[in-house]
Design a protein around this motif. Structure first.
Motif, PDB file in Angstrom:
ATOM      1  N   TYR A  32       9.183   4.978   1.867  1.00  0.00           N
ATOM      2  CA  TYR A  32       8.355   5.312   0.563  1.00  0.00           C
ATOM      3  C   TYR A  32       7.596   6.582   0.799  1.00  0.00           C
ATOM      4  N   THR A  33       7.426   7.147  -0.396  1.00  0.00           N
ATOM      5  CA  THR A  33       6.653   8.562  -0.401  1.00  0.00           C
ATOM      6  C   THR A  33       5.179   8.155  -0.081  1.00  0.00           C
ATOM      7  N   ALA A  35       2.701   9.085  -1.864  1.00  0.00           N
ATOM      8  CA  ALA A  35       2.066   8.620  -3.278  1.00  0.00           C
ATOM      9  C   ALA A  35       2.391   7.256  -3.273  1.00  0.00           C
ATOM     10  N   GLN A  36       3.583   6.711  -3.243  1.00  0.00           N
ATOM     11  CA  GLN A  36       3.771   5.361  -3.328  1.00  0.00           C
ATOM     12  C   GLN A  36       3.210   4.579  -2.149  1.00  0.00           C
ATOM     13  N   ALA A  39      -0.382   4.375  -3.235  1.00  0.00           N
ATOM     14  CA  ALA A  39      -0.605   3.501  -4.409  1.00  0.00           C
ATOM     15  C   ALA A  39      -0.595   1.913  -3.880  1.00  0.00           C
ATOM     16  N   ASP A 140       5.196  -1.710 -10.814  1.00  0.00           N
ATOM     17  CA  ASP A 140       4.202  -0.534 -10.757  1.00  0.00           C
ATOM     18  C   ASP A 140       2.892  -0.896  -9.887  1.00  0.00           C
ATOM     19  N   GLU A 144       2.499   4.091  -9.754  1.00  0.00           N
ATOM     20  CA  GLU A 144       3.721   4.473  -8.937  1.00  0.00           C
ATOM     21  C   GLU A 144       4.648   3.407  -8.976  1.00  0.00           C
ATOM     22  N   GLN A 145       5.905   3.710  -9.245  1.00  0.00           N
ATOM     23  CA  GLN A 145       7.073   2.680  -9.094  1.00  0.00           C
ATOM     24  C   GLN A 145       7.467   2.300  -7.791  1.00  0.00           C
TER      25      GLN A 145
END
Length: 163
Positions: A32-33, A35-36, A39, A140, A144-145
């Motif tokens: 995952y990034t 940001a993910q 989140a 979500d 973030e997805q």
């Protein structure tokens, strides 16, 4: 190495939350990034609801070499809700030991099916246990997805106790 399991105690809550955050930010970082990950687990501070969440589920704690190495939670209906292992213990039988306890309990209660929503990190583990992907989903989390997988395992028919 020996991994033992026990039921959750209220005093475990803080450590289990630390493992949750560590497993996401360190253990799942290849999938995952940033940001993910942020989140998914946005805070290092344990929410007030966390001990209640752990207590309302059937939560099993794994210990190895004198420390809590991971935990897994399931509902009585066979839904594995949370499954996290401290990154330094990943790949060392902790998840397998926890899973074996939960699977045995499910079989002993005559469940015919188990379900979960597996992350990109957890999907291979469940697949090795014979679970199938029912559906890929995008959820979500705080804007973030994240990709996850609805998975299930058929346990077979309950024991017939009528003769």
């Amino acid at each position: 190495m020996s991994v033992s399991t026990r039921t959750y105690h209220r005093g475990d809550a803080e450590t289990l939350f630390e493992i949750f955050v560590e497993a996401i930010h360190d253990g799942a970082s290849a999938h995952y990034t940033d940001a993910q990950l942020h989140a998914w687990a946005p805070s290092q501070d344990m929410p007030d609801s966390w001990p209640y969440t752990m207590a309302k589920l059937e939560t099993w704690v794994a210990e190895a070499k004198g420390e809590i190495a991971g935990f897994m939670c399931a509902t009585p209906q066979g839904y594995i809700d949370l499954a996290y292992v401290r990154p330094c213990w990943m790949g060392r039988s902790v998840a397998q030991t926890l899973y074996d306890v939960i699977l045995k309990r499910a079989r002993n209660t005559d469940l015919t099916r188990m379900t979960t929503h597996a992350s990109l990190m957890a999907r291979p583990f469940f697949a090795r246990q014979g679970w199938q992907v029912d559906e890929m989903e995008i959820v979500d989390r705080n804007g973030e997805q994240l990709k996850r997988f609805a998975m299930s395992l058929t346990l077979g028919a309950p024991h017939d106790t009528t003769l």
